[in-house]
Design a protein around this motif. Structure first.
Motif, PDB file in Angstrom:
ATOM      1  N   ASP A 402       0.842  -1.199   0.000  1.00 49.92           N
ATOM      2  CA  ASP A 402       0.000   0.000   0.000  1.00 49.92           C
ATOM      3  C   ASP A 402       0.876   1.248   0.000  1.00 49.92           C
ATOM      4  N   ALA A 403       0.403   2.268  -0.703  1.00 51.91           N
ATOM      5  CA  ALA A 403       1.107   3.556  -0.722  1.00 51.91           C
ATOM      6  C   ALA A 403       0.087   4.676  -0.749  1.00 51.91           C
ATOM      7  N   VAL A 404       0.454   5.805  -0.148  1.00 50.48           N
ATOM      8  CA  VAL A 404      -0.379   7.009  -0.189  1.00 50.48           C
ATOM      9  C   VAL A 404       0.318   8.021  -1.080  1.00 50.48           C
ATOM     10  N   LEU A 405      -0.343   8.405  -2.166  1.00 54.35           N
ATOM     11  CA  LEU A 405       0.261   9.304  -3.144  1.00 54.35           C
ATOM     12  C   LEU A 405       0.426  10.705  -2.567  1.00 54.35           C
ATOM     13  N   ALA A 406       1.476  11.379  -2.996  1.00 53.14           N
ATOM     14  CA  ALA A 406       1.775  12.731  -2.509  1.00 53.14           C
ATOM     15  C   ALA A 406       1.646  13.747  -3.633  1.00 53.14           C
ATOM     16  N   ASP A 407       1.830  15.009  -3.290  1.00 47.72           N
ATOM     17  CA  ASP A 407       1.877  16.066  -4.302  1.00 47.72           C
ATOM     18  C   ASP A 407       3.159  15.941  -5.115  1.00 47.72           C
TER      19      ASP A 407
END
Length: 413
Positions: A402-407
């Protein structure tokens, strides 16, 4: 009759000098063919007196066939990549509605006139020349408020530009309202009262309705030649380009309509005179910066989504994973398809999630990723803060990460 050009200056001498250099290069290539492989290159299509400062001299890109390493994410805009923020004081975009797409029906020319000629007569008054201290390009009017569309690489770092309508001799001041290097788009504003009488803004078509083989008509200012029209077809769809900040633009339209330095920021039109793309780059054989029948336009649906925010002076936010990817090497029946991670940006979302160089991403959120373009396109469809679940092959074992996308950062790290 001397060709008309709307900007004074040395573009003719520059063109002659370019021709001389190309002739010398060709003579050298013929004399020593073993030294040359005639690589294909892709150039932004702005033009300027100083090549190193113009859109043509910077950001030289290896052709699509040779591009294997892509920075994920970024590139073409997707609806999910806007910040949901209605605070007018915020630097983020306020998620305004996309510009509308209009239906497009083929124009029937009058007797004795071609379709291209009819479209040119209808649309060319809205096409402008845009000039900065370092070069020139093209733009076009899209509304009655004085909003012009062009490329980011045309305006570069300028806060104001010079604008001329071909039907009017005045030089107008244009203020750069917003730029998005990730999609190579920019918005320039002029005083609406300065728009020549009778000029009608251009309208956007839905680029998902474009098919290979469709008519494609480009209007622009190649080498400063006022509102030149060229006609061809849509040669291919779904191409990818490298944006000015190094990220990837997806869904690009390829055309054989002649596009040359100075065409940047001009409209690519369908057979109904509606905008299907914004001309941005051309491919060459490495010996010439001129047209060889391969041009690229940012699709109109990308433009329709990005422009409302840029018109407000807001910043467009793109999702970012923080990896460099390529197709897996040594493809064989035992080699999985997918996107091979070649490097992971320290401190980025992928690094935080535990992705490693050598991993092969075969699916995201249950959707198969056949190659690196699939992964880049999927990330580009998401928004910063979105959580994704990747299926990863590592040392022959499959696992979920799992990954949380960033700006997206301002440029590729």
């Amino acid at each position: 009759m001397t060709p008309k050009h709307i900007w004074s200056g040395g573009w003719e001498a520059e063109s002659e000098e370019d021709a001389r250099r190309r002739a010398e290069a060709e003579a050298e290539r013929l004399a020593h063919p073993e030294r040359y492989e005639a690589p294909t290159t892709v150039h932004p299509t702005a033009t300027g007196a100083d090549e190193e400062r113009s859109g043509l001299g910077r950001n030289r890109i290896i052709a699509l066939a040779a591009v294997t390493v892509l920075a994920v994410g970024g590139g073409a805009f997707a609806a999910g990549a806007l910040l949901d923020n209605n605070d007018s004081s915020s630097k983020g975009i306020a998620r305004p509605a996309a510009l509308p797409a209009v239906s497009s029906k083929p124009i029937t020319p009058t007797r004795g006139q071609t379709r291209a000629g009819t479209i040119y007569a209808q649309d060319s008054p809205a096409v402008v020349s845009i000039r900065t201290s370092s070069g020139s390009g093209t733009g076009f009017l899209i509304d009655g408020d004085g909003t012009l569309v062009t490329n980011d690489h045309v305006v570069e770092s300028a806060t104001s530009v010079q604008v001329k309508f071909g039907t009017d001799g005045r030089t107008l001041r244009g203020d750069v309202k917003g730029v998005d290097p990730s999609s190579d788009l920019a918005v320039v504003h002029i005083d609406p009262s300065a728009v020549p009488s009778g000029v009608k803004p251009l309208q956007f078509a839905d680029s998902t309705g474009v098919s290979v083989g469709d008519v494609a008509i480009a209007i622009g200012n190649p080498f400063g030649l006022d509102r030149t029209v060229t006609e061809g077809i849509v040669s291919s769809l779904g191409r990818t380009l490298t944006a000015p900040n190094g990220f990837q633009i997806d869904g690009v339209i390829q055309t054989d309509a002649a596009i040359n330095p100075g065409n940047s920021g001009g409209p690519l039109l369908d057979d109904g005179g509606k905008v299907i793309g914004v001309n941005s780059q051309i491919a060459t054989n490495g010996l010439s910066a001129g047209n060889v029948g391969i041009g690229f336009a940012v699709p109109s649906n990308t433009v329709r989504q990005v422009l409302p925010g840029l018109r407000l002076g807001k910043t467009v936010s793109h999702a970012w994973l923080g990896v460099h990817i390529e197709a897996p090497s040594g493809l064989s029946p035992s080699t999985p398809s997918g996107a091979a991670i070649t490097s992971v940006t320290t401190g980025g979302p992928a690094d935080d999630a535990g992705l490693q160089a050598g991993d092969i991403v075969t699916a995201v959120d249950g959707q198969p990723m056949d190659d690196s373009t699939d992964l880049s396109t999927y990330i580009n469809s998401k928004a910063p803060g979105d959580k994704i679940t990747m299926t990863v092959k590592r040392n022959g074992q499959t696992q979920k990460i799992d990954a949380v996308l960033a700006d997206q950062p301002p440029k590729v790290p």
